[in-house]
Design a protein around this motif. Structure first.
Motif, PDB file in Angstrom:
ATOM      1  N   ALA A   8      90.639 -12.505  79.556  1.00 25.38           N
ATOM      2  CA  ALA A   8      91.831 -13.339  79.736  1.00 25.38           C
ATOM      3  C   ALA A   8      92.828 -13.101  78.606  1.00 25.38           C
ATOM      4  O   ALA A   8      94.047 -13.012  78.828  1.00 25.38           O
ATOM      5  CB  ALA A   8      91.424 -14.811  79.793  1.00 25.38           C
ATOM      6  N   ALA A   9      92.322 -12.991  77.373  1.00 19.85           N
ATOM      7  CA  ALA A   9      93.196 -12.726  76.225  1.00 19.85           C
ATOM      8  C   ALA A   9      93.840 -11.347  76.367  1.00 19.85           C
ATOM      9  O   ALA A   9      95.020 -11.159  76.026  1.00 19.85           O
ATOM     10  CB  ALA A   9      92.398 -12.816  74.929  1.00 19.85           C
ATOM     11  N   LEU A  10      93.074 -10.395  76.875  1.00 27.58           N
ATOM     12  CA  LEU A  10      93.581  -9.042  77.078  1.00 27.58           C
ATOM     13  C   LEU A  10      94.745  -9.050  78.073  1.00 27.58           C
ATOM     14  O   LEU A  10      95.757  -8.361  77.883  1.00 27.58           O
ATOM     15  CB  LEU A  10      92.449  -8.137  77.576  1.00 27.58           C
ATOM     16  N   ARG A  11      94.617  -9.842  79.136  1.00 28.53           N
ATOM     17  CA  ARG A  11      95.705  -9.932  80.118  1.00 28.53           C
ATOM     18  C   ARG A  11      96.977 -10.506  79.472  1.00 28.53           C
ATOM     19  O   ARG A  11      98.087 -10.037  79.736  1.00 28.53           O
ATOM     20  CB  ARG A  11      95.264 -10.797  81.309  1.00 28.53           C
ATOM     21  N   GLN A  12      96.788 -11.503  78.623  1.00 24.72           N
ATOM     22  CA  GLN A  12      97.941 -12.081  77.927  1.00 24.72           C
ATOM     23  C   GLN A  12      98.599 -11.036  77.016  1.00 24.72           C
ATOM     24  O   GLN A  12      99.824 -10.948  76.932  1.00 24.72           O
ATOM     25  CB  GLN A  12      97.505 -13.287  77.090  1.00 24.72           C
ATOM     26  N   GLY A  13      97.760 -10.273  76.326  1.00 21.77           N
ATOM     27  CA  GLY A  13      98.286  -9.241  75.435  1.00 21.77           C
ATOM     28  C   GLY A  13      99.055  -8.173  76.188  1.00 21.77           C
ATOM     29  O   GLY A  13     100.144  -7.761  75.764  1.00 21.77           O
ATOM     30  N   ARG A  14      98.506  -7.718  77.312  1.00 22.33           N
ATOM     31  CA  ARG A  14      99.165  -6.655  78.079  1.00 22.33           C
ATOM     32  C   ARG A  14     100.475  -7.151  78.702  1.00 22.33           C
ATOM     33  O   ARG A  14     101.454  -6.413  78.789  1.00 22.33           O
ATOM     34  CB  ARG A  14      98.212  -6.122  79.145  1.00 22.33           C
ATOM     35  N   ARG A  15     100.502  -8.437  79.135  1.00 22.56           N
ATOM     36  CA  ARG A  15     101.750  -8.997  79.666  1.00 22.56           C
ATOM     37  C   ARG A  15     102.827  -9.021  78.582  1.00 22.56           C
ATOM     38  O   ARG A  15     103.985  -8.667  78.824  1.00 22.56           O
ATOM     39  CB  ARG A  15     101.516 -10.416  80.205  1.00 22.56           C
ATOM     40  N   SER A  16     102.435  -9.444  77.391  1.00 19.87           N
ATOM     41  CA  SER A  16     103.397  -9.511  76.285  1.00 19.87           C
ATOM     42  C   SER A  16     103.868  -8.114  75.892  1.00 19.87           C
ATOM     43  O   SER A  16     105.052  -7.904  75.591  1.00 19.87           O
ATOM     44  CB  SER A  16     102.754 -10.213  75.080  1.00 19.87           C
ATOM     45  N   TYR A  17     102.951  -7.152  75.932  1.00 18.37           N
ATOM     46  CA  TYR A  17     103.278  -5.760  75.608  1.00 18.37           C
ATOM     47  C   TYR A  17     104.329  -5.225  76.583  1.00 18.37           C
ATOM     48  O   TYR A  17     105.342  -4.644  76.183  1.00 18.37           O
ATOM     49  CB  TYR A  17     101.998  -4.928  75.667  1.00 18.37           C
TER      50      TYR A  17
END
Length: 659
Positions: A8-17
């Motif tokens: 879930a944290a990874l998805r947040q990171g990739r969206r922000s990226y």
């Protein structure tokens, strides 16, 4: 569980990226070593171990793992990577035992960069934790005149007494304002309770702010917190729960969004014209047949000429709408608690319209308006950027210009006296308008300025010692202490006073226009701008709310001149602040061919070149005067408030003579 949370944290990171790339911005964490490579520093300080807000942790100290995180500190590396497994292990440890080891971080310009503990920060941000323990080293930038640098040095002064990183303001003067709202002196060192109270208040407010989607606004959470504290009071805020703050924010969200838009103030320079359209007629059933109105005063009508003037306005209003309105008055409302109590009593008595008649009542007026949105509250002040209430004031400088012309025309000397109370919004315009009016008649005239609210000074005696006999003094008498020292008067050789002219605040006509618009069903500018701009009614001679009354013994030629000038100002054909205008020291304040605009007039912080005297420092004023000047004085640092003013003039006379 830890693995799924990493995903879930990874998805947040990739969206922000991806979002950063779309905006054309750097998608990874900023690196402090890169930043300071082109910034001069003045020193390094070891601050020690403390809790720091996670929202202030923005990057890493070295390049190291910076590319493993998106700019929101969420991870970017695959779940099966060593990094992913370590992140999950840190997450599991936090859930089961709690992270206690402090991270190692560097602070620069009120932001933190992690040297050791990036994964701990990432996990805690993912869990939306407010703060984290850190061993902090501060890099102090070299002092410059850049705004961000000035703000940071204001923070350093604040930190010196507070040892708190809980607030980070973007507007100059905000740290001092917070200390004042907390009841703290600027050099008063905090104790542990002080720090914990602010820490708790900021934590609850931040949680509430983001629950209401404050991240969609440009205003930062600390600036929003200051507005909230200003309206509700620190004593109440520090004891509120997150749930209570959420409910309060929902009611006052228009004030936050207004500040986010730059605190736009709509100055209405003339009474609105009744807009009796077909639609108005169709909804006329909603127009009240009668109104109950409350007036709230500081002091009493016997002890305050200001309250007495508004009381005369109340009686005028009753006569103007005889049988249609009922009014009631509350006095001695000299504190927020007393103002709140008066407003609550008025509302319980059925008042739908309330006039709070003093500037210092504005914050409680806003609080009460937020709690009672169906009640219209008007506060007598100027340049206040609140949308929940309307504010109103008069362009008294127009009358003061005429008073200066009268004094110069009748005086046999080149020296006139001017008695002022304290330097707040509007007062400086009155002084300078008087000086310019006098100079128009006599280019050699000097205005000797004295202040009644300066400690250890007898203002009138000072003028007496200087032999000045033509004096501009209070605008009205105080019933409980009647004196002829009002308006313009001349001291005769036998010690008696002769009154020559006096300016008039015709508050009754002001109130009549407001009530008339309510009864007519006309559209309200305040309603139209609700949540968009603060509305200030700023009327003058063109609205017949300001005037000058002259002695019958005044020479005929002088009377004709004053009537001509009065008519010209009323029609907008003459402006008291037409250039060129020079301040003391020959400084140009307004060039030839230009007129000063509304904001320049309201917020004047200078004296005209023919004024003898100075603006008193805050420390020179009496305690009562100092409180008012700190609240709305020209000495208050408002740089960076991004307040903008637009002017709207209704009626046939165009812009009312304003630039």
């Amino acid at each position: 569980m830890a693995t799924s949370d990493y995903a879930a944290a990874l998805r947040q990171g990739r969206r922000s990226y991806r979002a950063a790339l779309t905006r054309g911005e750097y998608p990874y964490l900023p690196v402090l070593d890169d930043i300071i490579s082109y910034t001069e520093t003045a020193g390094i300080e070891n601050i020690g171990i403390m809790d720091i807000p996670l929202s202030k942790i923005v990057g890493t100290k070295t390049m190291g793992r910076s590319n493993a995180f998106a700019d929101n500190f969420m991870p970017l590396l695959p779940e099966e990577s060593e990094f992913g497994m370590k992140w999950a292990a840190v997450y599991k440890h936090q859930i089961e035992d709690g992270i206690s080891d402090p991270i190692v971080a560097f602070e620069f310009m009120n932001q933190f960069y992690v040297q050791e503990g990036n994964k701990r920060v990432s996990v805690m941000k993912y869990l939306k934790t407010y703060s984290i323990s850190a061993s902090v080293t501060r890099l102090v930038p070299k002092k410059t005149d850049d705004k961000e640098n000035r703000l940071y040095y204001e923070f350093l002064n604040f930190y010196e007494v507070s040892h708190s990183y809980d607030v980070c303001f973007s507007r100059e003067g905000s740290y001092k304002k917070l200390l004042k709202l907390m009841g703290k002196k600027e050099d008063e060192v905090w104790n542990d309770d002080d720090r914990m109270n602010l820490h708790s208040a900021c934590y609850n407010f931040e949680c509430a702010f983001f629950k209401e989607h404050g991240e969609n606004l440009d205003i930062n959470v600390s600036d929003a917190f200051l507005i909230y504290v200003e309206i509700y009071g620190y004593e109440k805020v520090k004891s509120q729960t997150e749930t209570e703050i959420v409910k309060a924010l929902q009611k006052m969200w228009t004030e936050i969004t207004l500040a986010d838009q730059g605190s736009q103030v709509e100055l209405i320079e003339n009474p609105e014209q009744t807009k009796a359209s077909i639609l108005n007629k169709l909804i006329s059933a909603g127009v009240p047949d009668s109104l109950k109105i409350a007036f709230i005063y500081t002091k009493t009508i016997e002890t305050s000429s200001w309250a007495y003037a508004h009381e005369l306005g109340r009686h005028y209003l009753e006569q103007a709408f005889e049988g249609r309105i009922t009014t009631m008055a509350f006095d001695k409302a000299d504190s927020d608690v007393e103002v709140e109590a008066a407003i609550e009593l008025a509302i319980k008595a059925g008042c739908e319209l309330i006039f709070t008649t003093a500037t210092q009542m504005v914050n409680q007026s806003v609080r009460s308006a937020i709690q009672h949105p169906k009640v219209k509250i008007y506060n007598c002040s100027i340049m206040m950027s609140y949308s929940s209430i309307c504010t109103y004031y008069a362009r008294m400088y127009e009358s003061k210009f005429l008073m200066g012309a009268i004094a110069a025309a009748l005086s046999k000397t080149d020296r006139l006296g001017y008695v002022a109370d304290y330097p707040i919004y509007g007062a400086m315009a009155n002084i300078n308008a008087f000086a310019l009016g006098a100079k128009m008649i006599n280019p050699y005239v000097e205005i000797h300025l004295v202040w009644t609210k300066v400690k250890g000074t007898d203002a009138r005696e000072k003028l007496n010692q200087e032999g000045i006999v033509f004096i501009s003094d209070n605008d009205m008498i105080t019933p409980g202490n009647a004196s002829r020292e009002y308006g313009i008067y001349v001291k005769k050789e036998d010690g008696t006073l002769e009154n020559l002219a006096t300016p008039i605040w015709h508050w009754g006509k002001f109130y009549e226009q407001i009530v008339k618009n309510i009864f007519s069903g006309g559209s309200s500018e305040a309603d139209a701008q609700k949540g968009k701009k603060a509305v200030n009614y700023w009327w003058g001679m063109s609205a017949d709310v300001i005037d000058v009354i002259c002695s019958k013994s005044m020479p005929h030629g002088t009377s004709r001149l004053i009537e001509f000038l009065k008519s010209s100002i009323r029609a907008g054909a003459f402006h008291p602040f037409d250039g060129p205008i020079y301040a003391q020291g020959g400084i140009v304040q307004c060039e030839k061919g230009r007129s000063l605009g509304p904001e320049e007039i309201i917020t004047m912080d200078w004296l005209a070149e023919n004024v003898v005297g100075k603006i008193p420092d805050l420390e020179e004023l009496t305690q009562e005067a100092r409180a008012l000047v700190e609240f709305q004085g020209i000495k208050v640092d408002e740089s960076g408030t991004e307040k903008s003013v637009s002017v709207q003039s209704s009626g046939a006379d165009g812009n009312g003579g304003m630039a």
